[in-house]
Structure formats: structure tokens, C-alpha cells
Write a protein that holds these residues in place. Structure first.
Motif: not given
Length: 319
Positions: A185-207
Motif C-alpha cells: 500500500p502507499p507509504g509502506s516501509s516494506r522493501r519487497d513486493g510491488v509498490p503502489a507507485d510502480a503502476y498507474p491507476r489506469k494502465s492504458g493497456q487493457e489489451r
């Protein structure tokens, strides 16, 4: 000097790509030997029960380790799966003869921390054909085959299988919970996993849909995606066999391709959903991959977006 080179190389290896950024590896040092081991506690037990993606991730770390050691001035001597009685020991790397790093090694080493996995569309800027062919050659050097999918009809097939797999997995509670485990989630201090700022809210690539890391939350960046909706070049990486050696080779080939691509400003997005479902993977193998085993589906393209990378500290992965 050798101790410094070893620790620098291991620290670099932690920046290799891994499925869901699970970072499923540990390292141990015995004199001048580095041991690369699988961290089976980080295996995706639902989507990756055979640990294929775990081995690919660790193979990427192995190639990164090799590159970093060369950049530090030592020829790496590698043994893959050296002990059948210790299946989690994936490779040993010893420091060989001193060497003077060449220009390409320096360039690749410089991309290790700069490279990022992309999770959206690309700009319309084309990836030069000469570069694509060069990337094909880089994969071949690690005993894997990278095949750009040129026919629009074949791209449609890969996209449709990706969409179908994503829908099935999104409706499967066990699959969804596994993705949620590695979503930060945003603000997480974890150093693994996929951060919330690593993808857009809408990808523009639904294909070619991405995983639902936000799982119903309003997570993701608000970057303007209007200029980043192109698919890019779809490519499949395959191997003749489908065992542990093949998976490690895939990981090494993948990272070799990614670092070369990054040096030319080209990013990659990964789509492994269809490869995590046996029937769909077999369909791809027989219909599009000339009976070779598909190990990775990716899109290659150019983007001007940047994201922050997170990695576990060396103290957590080094024995």
C-alpha cells in the motif's frame, strides 16, 4: 579488494527482476565462492507450484552477479546446480582471474539499478529493428530463444490468452490472495513486493492487462497515460526443455536482454498469467512456439515514466 568486490556484486544482484518483486534468493560467501540459493519461503505456491518463476528470478540474479563481478575486475567461474543433494543451491560463483572490464560490461553494470519493470502502455516511439535483433542475439548467448511476435493475428492470440488468464485468476480467491500478499500500500516501509507507485491507476493497456495489485483500492500513480497507450513489441522467450537448468538459463537470458535494452532506453513489461495455467501454456507452446517451452511473455517499448525501486537490505539476504 576481493571482499569488497564480492559484497558489491551481491548487492548488485539483489536488483535483479523477480516475479511480484518477491526477491526469492539468498547468498552465502565461503572464501572466494558465492553461493546463490533459492528462498523457498518466497515461492508463489498457488501460481508457481513448480517454482519455475522462482528459478527464473534467481537466474536473473545470477546473471547480474556475473556482470557485477566482471565490472569489479574478476572473471566469474560459474557452476549451475552443482549439488543434486541440495536442490536449493542454484549456483556457485568463484572469483577467477583478474580482468579489465570492457566497455559493454561497464554499460550493463550501470543499468543494474536503473532498470525498472514497466506496468503500463508505451509511447508510440518505435523500438529499432536492429536493436530487437541484437536482443535476440543476447538471449541466444544464454541458451534461450527470444522471438518477437510480428504477425498482428499472433499478437491478438497472445493478448486474448493473457486477458483470459487474468480474468480467471482475478476470480480465483487463492490467486488473488497471493497477489495481495505481494502488493504494497502507499507509504509502506516494506522493501519487497510491488509498490503502489510502480503502476498507474489506469494502465492504458487493457489489451495486455496487468495484475490487480490495487485489489479494489484507489492505489497507483496518477501519471497522464494519454501518450502511453501503445502495446510495444510483443516477444516470447522460450527454451528447448523445461527443467531447472532451462529456467535458470531463462533468467540469465532475461536479465541480459533487459540490461541491454535499458542501455538503449527500452523498457519491458511482463505478462506471465497465461504461462501459469497449464492448458494455456501448452496451447502457446504448440501453436506459437514451435514446441519449445514458453518461459516469459513480455512487451518492449519506450516510456518516459520512472518509478522507485525497492530492495531488501543486504543484511536480509546475505549469510
Amino acid at each position: 579488494m576481493k571482499d569488497k568486490a564480492i559484497h558489491a556484486a551481491i548487492e548488485a544482484a539483489t536488483w535483479a527482476p523477480s516475479v511480484h518483486n518477491t526477491q526469492p534468493w539468498t547468498f552465502a560467501v565461503y572464501g572466494e565462492e558465492i553461493r546463490v540459493r533459492a528462498d523457498v519461503e518466497r515461492k508463489l505456491r498457488v501460481s508457481d507450484p513448480q517454482a519455475r518463476e522462482l528459478f527464473i528470478s534467481c537466474g536473473a540474479a545470477l546473471f547480474t552477479l556475473r556482470t557485477a563481478l566482471r565490472a569489479e575486475g574478476y572473471e566469474p567461474i560459474v557452476r549451475v546446480l552443482p549439488d543434486p543433494d541440495r536442490p536449493a543451491l542454484l549456483a556457485t560463483v568463484r572469483l577467477g582471474s583478474p580482468l579489465t572490464p570492457d566497455e559493454i560490461t561497464g554499460i550493463l553494470a550501470g543499468e543494474i539499478k536503473r532498470r525498472r519493470t514497466h506496468r503500463a502502455g508505451f509511447t508510440d516511439l518505435p523500438v529499432p529493428d536492429r536493436l530487437v535483433e541484437r536482443l535476440v542475439g543476447q538471449a541466444a548467448a544464454e541458451k534461450a530463444t527470444l522471438t518477437p511476435i510480428r504477425m498482428p493475428e499472433a499478437v491478438d492470440v497472445v493478448a486474448a490468452l493473457t486477458q483470459a488468464a487474468q480474468r480467471v485468476q482475478s476470480g480465483d480467491r487463492a490467486f488473488s490472495l497471493e497477489v495481495i500478499r505481494w502488493a504494497r500500500p502507499p507509504g509502506s516501509s516494506r522493501r519487497d513486493g510491488v509498490p503502489a507507485d510502480a503502476y498507474p491507476r489506469k494502465s492504458g493497456q487493457e489489451r495486455f492487462p496487468q495484475r490487480d495489485y490495487a485489489h479494489g483500492h484507489d492505489w497507483g500513480t496518477t501519471t497522464d497515460q494519454r501518450m502511453s497507450t501503445a502495446t510495444g513489441i510483443v516477444a516470447i522467450m522460450t527454451t528447448p526443455g523445461d527443467g531447472h537448468h532451462d529456467w535458470i538459463a531463462t533468467g540469465q537470458a532475461l536479465q541480459r536482454v533487459l540490461l541491454h535494452a535499458s542501455a538503449y532506453g527500452v523498457s519491458a513489461a511482463f505478462h506471465t498469467q497465461a504461462l501459469e495455467m497449464y492448458q494455456l501454456r501448452e496451447f502457446l507452446r504448440h501453436e506459437l512456439c514451435s514446441d519449445e517451452y514458453p518461459q516469459m511473455i513480455m512487451r518492449l517499448g519506450i516510456t518516459f515514466e520512472d518509478s522507485r525501486g525497492v530492495r531488501r537490505p543486504l543484511s536480509e539476504v546475505l549469510d
